[in-house]
Design a protein around this motif. Structure first.
Motif, PDB file in Angstrom:
ATOM      1  N   SER A 112      41.397  53.784  32.066  1.00 54.67           N
ATOM      2  CA  SER A 112      39.930  52.924  31.200  1.00 54.67           C
ATOM      3  C   SER A 112      40.584  51.966  30.634  1.00 54.67           C
ATOM      4  O   SER A 112      40.536  50.297  30.338  1.00 54.67           O
ATOM      5  N   ALA A 113      42.302  52.150  29.999  1.00 60.85           N
ATOM      6  CA  ALA A 113      43.154  51.068  28.892  1.00 60.85           C
ATOM      7  C   ALA A 113      44.279  50.747  29.906  1.00 60.85           C
ATOM      8  O   ALA A 113      44.328  49.989  29.669  1.00 60.85           O
ATOM      9  N   ALA A 114      44.132  51.058  31.288  1.00 61.23           N
ATOM     10  CA  ALA A 114      45.227  50.729  32.412  1.00 61.23           C
ATOM     11  C   ALA A 114      44.676  49.324  32.709  1.00 61.23           C
ATOM     12  O   ALA A 114      45.487  48.161  33.821  1.00 61.23           O
ATOM     13  N   ARG A 119      46.441  43.054  36.834  1.00 60.30           N
ATOM     14  CA  ARG A 119      44.832  42.667  37.421  1.00 60.30           C
ATOM     15  C   ARG A 119      44.062  42.731  38.566  1.00 60.30           C
ATOM     16  O   ARG A 119      44.495  44.436  38.628  1.00 60.30           O
ATOM     17  N   ALA A 120      43.525  42.690  38.827  1.00 61.48           N
ATOM     18  CA  ALA A 120      42.228  43.611  39.912  1.00 61.48           C
ATOM     19  C   ALA A 120      42.511  44.000  41.208  1.00 61.48           C
ATOM     20  O   ALA A 120      42.692  45.188  40.932  1.00 61.48           O
ATOM     21  N   TRP A 121      43.430  43.500  41.677  1.00 57.16           N
ATOM     22  CA  TRP A 121      44.016  44.364  42.805  1.00 57.16           C
ATOM     23  C   TRP A 121      45.153  45.473  42.081  1.00 57.16           C
ATOM     24  O   TRP A 121      44.991  46.286  43.233  1.00 57.16           O
ATOM     25  N   ALA A 122      45.365  45.422  41.702  1.00 57.81           N
ATOM     26  CA  ALA A 122      46.957  46.384  40.621  1.00 57.81           C
ATOM     27  C   ALA A 122      45.632  47.522  40.394  1.00 57.81           C
ATOM     28  O   ALA A 122      46.072  48.392  40.059  1.00 57.81           O
ATOM     29  N   ALA A 123      44.709  46.764  39.584  1.00 50.47           N
ATOM     30  CA  ALA A 123      43.831  47.847  38.441  1.00 50.47           C
ATOM     31  C   ALA A 123      43.508  48.528  40.216  1.00 50.47           C
ATOM     32  O   ALA A 123      42.694  50.023  40.104  1.00 50.47           O
ATOM     33  N   VAL A 124      42.584  48.271  41.591  1.00 47.09           N
ATOM     34  CA  VAL A 124      41.968  49.100  42.076  1.00 47.09           C
ATOM     35  C   VAL A 124      43.317  49.695  42.231  1.00 47.09           C
ATOM     36  O   VAL A 124      43.274  51.527  42.798  1.00 47.09           O
ATOM     37  N   CYS A 125      44.440  49.538  43.110  1.00 47.31           N
ATOM     38  CA  CYS A 125      45.301  50.540  43.874  1.00 47.31           C
ATOM     39  C   CYS A 125      45.716  51.898  42.599  1.00 47.31           C
ATOM     40  O   CYS A 125      45.688  53.093  43.138  1.00 47.31           O
ATOM     41  N   THR A 126      45.787  51.430  41.159  1.00 47.55           N
ATOM     42  CA  THR A 126      45.967  52.365  40.811  1.00 47.55           C
ATOM     43  C   THR A 126      45.060  53.450  40.703  1.00 47.55           C
ATOM     44  O   THR A 126      45.228  54.553  40.157  1.00 47.55           O
ATOM     45  N   GLY A 163      33.293  50.664  32.266  1.00 42.92           N
ATOM     46  CA  GLY A 163      33.243  50.639  30.711  1.00 42.92           C
ATOM     47  C   GLY A 163      33.430  49.706  30.257  1.00 42.92           C
ATOM     48  O   GLY A 163      33.656  49.014  29.571  1.00 42.92           O
ATOM     49  N   VAL A 164      34.992  50.671  30.153  1.00 43.55           N
ATOM     50  CA  VAL A 164      35.522  49.586  28.567  1.00 43.55           C
ATOM     51  C   VAL A 164      36.026  48.716  29.888  1.00 43.55           C
ATOM     52  O   VAL A 164      36.176  47.262  28.689  1.00 43.55           O
ATOM     53  N   TRP A 165      36.464  47.522  30.453  1.00 46.55           N
ATOM     54  CA  TRP A 165      36.597  46.966  31.228  1.00 46.55           C
ATOM     55  C   TRP A 165      35.421  45.669  30.777  1.00 46.55           C
ATOM     56  O   TRP A 165      35.355  44.772  29.982  1.00 46.55           O
ATOM     57  N   TRP A 169      35.357  42.464  28.495  1.00 41.90           N
ATOM     58  CA  TRP A 169      34.744  40.981  28.890  1.00 41.90           C
ATOM     59  C   TRP A 169      33.162  40.995  28.288  1.00 41.90           C
ATOM     60  O   TRP A 169      33.157  39.482  27.704  1.00 41.90           O
ATOM     61  N   LEU A 170      32.684  41.558  27.554  1.00 41.96           N
ATOM     62  CA  LEU A 170      31.650  41.491  26.636  1.00 41.96           C
ATOM     63  C   LEU A 170      32.213  40.377  25.092  1.00 41.96           C
ATOM     64  O   LEU A 170      31.661  39.412  24.411  1.00 41.96           O
ATOM     65  N   TRP A 171      33.100  41.132  24.982  1.00 39.07           N
ATOM     66  CA  TRP A 171      34.186  40.496  23.477  1.00 39.07           C
ATOM     67  C   TRP A 171      34.900  39.169  24.102  1.00 39.07           C
ATOM     68  O   TRP A 171      34.683  37.904  23.717  1.00 39.07           O
ATOM     69  N   TRP A 172      36.061  38.932  25.676  1.00 36.23           N
ATOM     70  CA  TRP A 172      35.469  37.749  25.776  1.00 36.23           C
ATOM     71  C   TRP A 172      34.342  36.795  25.929  1.00 36.23           C
ATOM     72  O   TRP A 172      34.586  35.376  25.501  1.00 36.23           O
TER      73      TRP A 172
END
Length: 376
Positions: A112-114, A119-126, A163-165, A169-172
């Motif tokens: 959740s921190a990583a 990026r989206a594709w790297a997060a999905v693979c990880t 949830g962490v993402w 996003w809420l802060w941004w």
């Protein structure tokens, strides 16, 4: 940053700090439970607890690194990943009910921190790799079919990482809203400054040009015998114009920028004829709206100001029909470059803002032509 935005930022960060603290307590409780039950040795429990607390301790720092931007993966992120892998490796070797497989949640805490760094594709693979590895570690311990375990691990990863993402996003979203609000306020200030500068030019340019002209005329008359009365009248006009200019500046400061078209036409005729230029006016203004009349009054004033300041015209004609103004004068041959004047630029901006059109420049007949069209 605005005070409310800073408060929202701190609340979001402290909220996630609290979540990390609760997870740390839960992990410590699980370690103590399995250690007291004799499922793992004391050194193994200490090592596992150290790995779990290390990940939970690094978690708030990882969130702060990636809270305002998406940075490149850092040393802290890699260290937290190694600690989470160590915790999974120290899982109890046998299954004795609840709590054994829950240690694998530390990998999803790291994931959740990583996702904040990738990026989206790297997060999905990880995420896929983490889910597969934790499933492979938990299945031999819990002795459950791999399909429900894989599904549970996948859902846990999606919920925690998502949830962490969403938290960031809420802060941004909050930050962008406040930035947009501040940008809008800055733009409003800039527009008001531009309006004020334009209005001062439009208001004072005409009045000061006429004052200068009448002062010069009064000085010439004062040197002629028997013309003292005329000089006195011209100076009385100068005094009146100066008072009107002061009143107009006060109107500009207050934001009330209205001119009377008929009065402006009358004043322009008097000013031009005093300067030696014959002024012909053919204006049909009865059907014009107040806004259109005010815009055309500004155009008449600016056009007359340019004739007085930049030309030696002997004739000027003003025609108004159906919201269309045309001013012509024959003094174009001595004009430097009136089309580049700030007054004409300001008038063009004023017309464009009101949905009208504006053009000014010499024509093939050798006259300078100013045209303004507004919505009648």
């Amino acid at each position: 940053m605005a005070g409310q935005a800073r408060t929202a930022r701190n609340l979001l960060i402290y909220w996630m700090d609290g979540v990390a603290a609760l997870l740390a307590l839960a992990f410590v409780g699980m370690v103590l439970t399995v250690a007291v039950a004799g499922k793992i040795s004391v050194p193994q429990a200490l090592a596992a607890g150290g790995c779990l607390l290390g990940v939970c301790g690094l978690f708030p720092f990882l969130l702060r690194e990636a809270f305002d931007t998406r940075p490149a993966p850092s040393v802290r992120l890699m260290a937290a990943g190694l600690l989470s892998a160590g915790a999974v490796a120290l899982l109890p070797p046998v299954s004795a009910g609840t709590g054994d497989g829950m240690w694998a949640m530390v990998t999803f805490l790291w994931l959740s921190a990583a996702v904040l760094y990738l990026r989206a594709w790297a997060a999905v693979c990880t995420g896929a790799v983490v889910v597969v590895l934790t499933t492979a570690a938990v299945v031999p311990i819990t002795r459950q079919p791999w399909q429900p375990v894989l599904l549970l691990q996948a859902l846990t990863a999606v919920v925690m990482a998502g949830g962490v993402w969403l938290w960031r996003w809420l802060w941004w979203t909050i930050r962008d809203a406040y930035d947009g609000k501040e940008a809008k306020a800055s733009l409003a200030v800039a527009e008001e400054r531009l309006r004020f500068a334009r209005d001062l030019h439009d208001l004072l340019g005409h009045s000061l040009s006429v004052i200068s002209l009448k002062s010069e005329l009064a000085a010439k008359l004062a040197t002629r015998a028997g013309a003292e009365g005329n000089a006195a009248r011209e100076m009385a006009d100068v005094r009146r114009l100066a008072a009107e200019a002061l009143a107009e500046v006060q109107l500009a400061v207050d934001g009330y920028r209205t001119l009377d078209l008929e009065e402006e036409l009358h004043g322009v005729r008097a000013a031009l004829e005093a300067a030696g230029a014959r002024c012909e006016i053919d204006a049909a203004t009865a059907g014009l709206s107040p806004a259109a009349r005010a815009l055309l009054a500004w155009a008449v004033r600016e056009g007359a100001t340019n004739v007085l300041k930049h030309s030696a015209a002997t004739r000027c004609s003003i025609t108004i029909r159906d919201g269309a103004l045309e001013m012509r004068n024959d003094g174009v041959h001595v004009v430097g470059d009136p089309g580049d004047g700030s007054g004409l630029r300001g008038l063009a901006e004023r017309m464009a803002a009101a949905g009208g059109t504006f053009a000014a420049g010499p024509d093939p007949a050798g006259e300078f032509v100013l045209k303004a069209v507004v919505r009648a």
